[in-house]
Write a protein that holds these residues in place. Structure first.
Motif, mmCIF file in Angstrom:
data_model
loop_
_atom_site.group_PDB
_atom_site.id
_atom_site.type_symbol
_atom_site.label_atom_id
_atom_site.label_comp_id
_atom_site.label_asym_id
_atom_site.label_seq_id
_atom_site.Cartn_x
_atom_site.Cartn_y
_atom_site.Cartn_z
ATOM 1 N N TRP A 1 5.800 4.032 1.002
ATOM 2 C CA TRP A 1 5.022 2.523 0.979
ATOM 3 C C TRP A 1 5.239 1.838 2.157
ATOM 4 C CZ3 TRP A 1 8.228 -1.462 1.229
ATOM 5 C CH2 TRP A 1 9.551 -1.304 1.167
ATOM 6 N N HIS B 1 7.157 -0.226 -7.290
ATOM 7 C CA HIS B 1 7.526 -1.646 -7.799
ATOM 8 C C HIS B 1 8.752 -1.386 -8.854
ATOM 9 C CE1 HIS B 1 3.780 -3.716 -6.243
ATOM 10 N NE2 HIS B 1 4.553 -3.602 -5.499
ATOM 11 N N MET C 1 1.925 2.875 -7.116
ATOM 12 C CA MET C 1 2.503 1.555 -6.804
ATOM 13 C C MET C 1 3.086 0.924 -8.009
ATOM 14 S SD MET C 1 2.759 -0.637 -4.338
ATOM 15 C CE MET C 1 1.263 0.023 -3.410
ATOM 16 N N GLY C 2 3.047 1.302 -9.006
ATOM 17 C CA GLY C 2 4.030 0.982 -10.332
ATOM 18 C C GLY C 2 5.384 1.710 -10.170
ATOM 19 N N SER D 1 1.001 -1.160 0.072
ATOM 20 C CA SER D 1 -0.039 0.058 -0.079
ATOM 21 C C SER D 1 0.840 1.225 -0.056
ATOM 22 C CB SER D 1 -0.764 -0.076 1.355
ATOM 23 O OG SER D 1 -0.278 -0.029 2.198
ATOM 24 N N THR E 1 -3.374 7.676 -9.265
ATOM 25 C CA THR E 1 -4.260 6.754 -8.712
ATOM 26 C C THR E 1 -3.268 5.925 -7.773
ATOM 27 O OG1 THR E 1 -3.806 5.017 -10.627
ATOM 28 C CG2 THR E 1 -5.859 6.725 -10.612
ATOM 29 N N GLU E 2 -3.764 5.172 -6.951
ATOM 30 C CA GLU E 2 -2.689 4.180 -6.340
ATOM 31 C C GLU E 2 -1.991 3.378 -7.226
ATOM 32 O OE1 GLU E 2 -2.699 1.706 -1.920
ATOM 33 O OE2 GLU E 2 -4.584 1.947 -3.015
ATOM 34 N N GLU E 3 -2.877 2.820 -8.069
ATOM 35 C CA GLU E 3 -2.191 1.752 -8.829
ATOM 36 C C GLU E 3 -0.995 2.370 -9.824
ATOM 37 O OE1 GLU E 3 -3.570 -1.367 -12.525
ATOM 38 O OE2 GLU E 3 -4.822 0.681 -12.246
ATOM 39 N N VAL E 4 -1.260 3.382 -9.955
ATOM 40 C CA VAL E 4 0.082 4.285 -10.944
ATOM 41 C C VAL E 4 1.041 4.410 -10.073
ATOM 42 C CG1 VAL E 4 0.765 6.422 -11.919
ATOM 43 C CG2 VAL E 4 -1.317 5.377 -12.543
#
Length: 108
Positions: A26, A78, A74-75, A8, A69-72
């Motif tokens: 993170w 990672h 998080m990318g 997260s 977005t959280e997805e972006v």
């Protein structure tokens, strides 16, 4: 049962004038439950870190804070953090909790 991992985003830091994010905080939590019912024991381990970035509003692909977005995000994390190594370290922590090799206390 193997550990499950929950990655997260804890926070971001941004420039107010451009909306460019320059730090992402993170967290990842690992959890493994052994046994069932009243005999179940849940082991947890976690890691927290930050990633630094140099946002360039003139670059192709720049995404302002308001459009993230959280997805972006998080990318981004990672791409910077070795996910496999981080999860392996958390798994080792849980294994050490399940099979301790030392203890503290007093014999009386």
């Amino acid at each position: 049962m193997a550990a499950t991992f929950n990655w997260s985003i804890a926070n971001t830091e941004r420039y107010l004038d451009t909306g460019g994010v320059f730090v992402v905080h993170w967290r990842v939590t690992a959890e493994e439950t052994v046994g069932t019912g009243d005999d179940a024991v849940t082991y947890t381990a976690s890691a927290y870190g930050t990633c630094g970035f140099t946002p360039d509003p003139s670059a192709d692909g720049f995404i302002s804070y308001d459009s993230l977005t959280e997805e972006v995000v998080m990318g981004w994390v990672h791409a910077e953090v070795d996910q496999d190594a981080t999860e392996a370290a958390l798994t080792a922590n849980i294994e050490a909790q399940k099979n301790p090799v030392s203890a503290d206390g007093m014999p009386w």
